[in-house]
Design a protein around this motif. Structure first.
Motif, PDB file in Angstrom:
ATOM      1  N   PHE A 209      -0.689  12.688 -12.333  1.00  0.00           N
ATOM      2  CA  PHE A 209      -1.450  13.270 -11.227  1.00  0.00           C
ATOM      3  C   PHE A 209      -0.776  14.532 -10.698  1.00  0.00           C
ATOM      4  N   TRP A 210       0.553  14.516 -10.677  1.00  0.00           N
ATOM      5  CA  TRP A 210       1.299  15.657 -10.144  1.00  0.00           C
ATOM      6  C   TRP A 210       0.969  16.943 -10.899  1.00  0.00           C
ATOM      7  N   GLY A 211       0.806  16.831 -12.211  1.00  0.00           N
ATOM      8  CA  GLY A 211       0.507  18.014 -13.010  1.00  0.00           C
ATOM      9  C   GLY A 211      -0.862  18.608 -12.752  1.00  0.00           C
ATOM     10  N   GLN A 212      -1.766  17.819 -12.175  1.00  0.00           N
ATOM     11  CA  GLN A 212      -3.124  18.305 -11.932  1.00  0.00           C
ATOM     12  C   GLN A 212      -3.185  19.377 -10.851  1.00  0.00           C
TER      13      GLN A 212
ATOM     14  N   VAL B 257      -0.502   6.931 -17.135  1.00  0.00           N
ATOM     15  CA  VAL B 257       0.205   6.911 -15.853  1.00  0.00           C
ATOM     16  C   VAL B 257       1.622   6.376 -16.007  1.00  0.00           C
ATOM     17  N   TRP B 258       1.934   5.824 -17.196  1.00  0.00           N
ATOM     18  CA  TRP B 258       3.288   5.301 -17.433  1.00  0.00           C
ATOM     19  C   TRP B 258       4.091   6.203 -18.369  1.00  0.00           C
TER      20      TRP B 258
ATOM     21  N   LEU C  41       3.895   5.719  -5.663  1.00  0.00           N
ATOM     22  CA  LEU C  41       3.848   5.727  -7.126  1.00  0.00           C
ATOM     23  C   LEU C  41       2.738   6.624  -7.635  1.00  0.00           C
ATOM     24  N   LEU C  42       1.606   6.599  -6.953  1.00  0.00           N
ATOM     25  CA  LEU C  42       0.461   7.386  -7.394  1.00  0.00           C
ATOM     26  C   LEU C  42       0.649   8.870  -7.101  1.00  0.00           C
TER      27      LEU C  42
ATOM     28  N   ALA D 197       0.834  -1.207   0.000  1.00  0.00           N
ATOM     29  CA  ALA D 197       0.000   0.000   0.000  1.00  0.00           C
ATOM     30  C   ALA D 197       0.866   1.253   0.000  1.00  0.00           C
ATOM     31  N   ALA D 198       1.946   1.256   0.793  1.00  0.00           N
ATOM     32  CA  ALA D 198       2.843   2.415   0.838  1.00  0.00           C
ATOM     33  C   ALA D 198       3.516   2.645  -0.511  1.00  0.00           C
ATOM     34  N   ILE D 199       3.959   1.568  -1.156  1.00  0.00           N
ATOM     35  CA  ILE D 199       4.599   1.683  -2.467  1.00  0.00           C
ATOM     36  C   ILE D 199       3.625   2.257  -3.496  1.00  0.00           C
TER      37      ILE D 199
END
Length: 250
Positions: A69-72, A198-199, A62-63, A56-58
């Motif tokens: 997502f970062w650009g949003q 996402v890749w 990653l997400l 879950a932490a990994i």
């Protein structure tokens, strides 16, 4: 987005920020970031029971640092609040249903699930799909509608009805709804491609597509295995229950 029917929850979230800071776009973006952080918390809780703490932490790392997502964070959009409410509804449903009996109500959980379902719908109209998903899940578990489902549908319906009567309804989206095989085919291809976003890595489109195919296939296989295990568990419980009944009669 049609001005006659834009869902009201996201504008209502932004309203106090506007009242405090005026037309401050940076402040609006902060709301988006906090919504994403809230979603990540819910997402971690949702998958931890399935995959464990380490996995879950990994996945959260990653997400959260994924460029797609970062650009949003630079946009003022309702996607992240919708993710927060929709995954919150899924988490609440997952928590209540394993131990739920068909004649149970659990008022507190009814209010929580109904509020989250409405907030998802009131943020993005596609959130109505969660309600149909809940109905199917309830019927699969109990064969007939449970009291919990009936209460959730009634309260969610009241909230949606109040929005329709007092604020707005998404009638502006009706013109976009039409059945067309060509449109379905085009959308299927388009949304299939979006799974590869996402890749994105900035140097190899082939690498991006290959990763998307491999991990999407792995996810599909894992999901089917999970369904098969649940089916086997359910059959075992039914057999055990049948044996107990026969032993009592004998």
């Amino acid at each position: 987005s049609p001005s006659s029917g834009y869902p009201p929850v996201y504008p209502m979230i932004l309203a106090p920020i506007y009242w405090l800071f005026g037309l401050n776009l940076h402040a609006f973006k902060v709301v988006t970031v906090f919504s994403f952080v809230g979603f990540l918390s819910v997402y971690a809780e949702l998958i931890e029971s399935e995959l464990g703490c380490v996995a879950a932490a990994i996945l959260v790392l990653l997400l959260s640092f994924n460029p797609a997502f970062w650009g949003q964070r630079e946009f003022i959009l309702s996607e992240f609040p919708y993710l927060l409410f929709s995954f919150g509804a899924l988490l609440a449903i997952e928590r209540v249903y394993p131990g739920l009996e068909r004649d149970e109500i659990k008022i507190g959980r009814v209010v929580l699930v109904s509020a989250l379902l409405y907030c998802a719908y009131g943020t993005r109209t596609i959130g109505i799909a969660l309600i149909f998903g809940l109905i199917v899940a309830d019927l699969v578990k109990f064969r007939r509608p449970s009291r919990f489902l009936i209460c959730v549908l009634a309260l969610t319906g009241i909230l949606i009805g109040a929005q329709t009567l007092l604020l707005t309804s998404p009638k502006g989206y009706a013109s976009a709804f039409h059945f067309s095989l060509n449109t379905i085919a085009v959308n299927t291809i388009y949304y299939g491609k979006t799974l590869s976003y996402v890749w994105e890595n900035g140097f190899s489109k082939g690498f991006q597509i290959a990763f998307a195919l491999v991990f999407t296939a792995a996810a599909a296989v894992g999901y089917l295995k999970s369904l098969w295990r649940e089916r086997g568990t359910k059959r075992s419980e039914e057999r055990r229950g049948g044996k107990e009944c026969r032993s009592r009669w004998s």
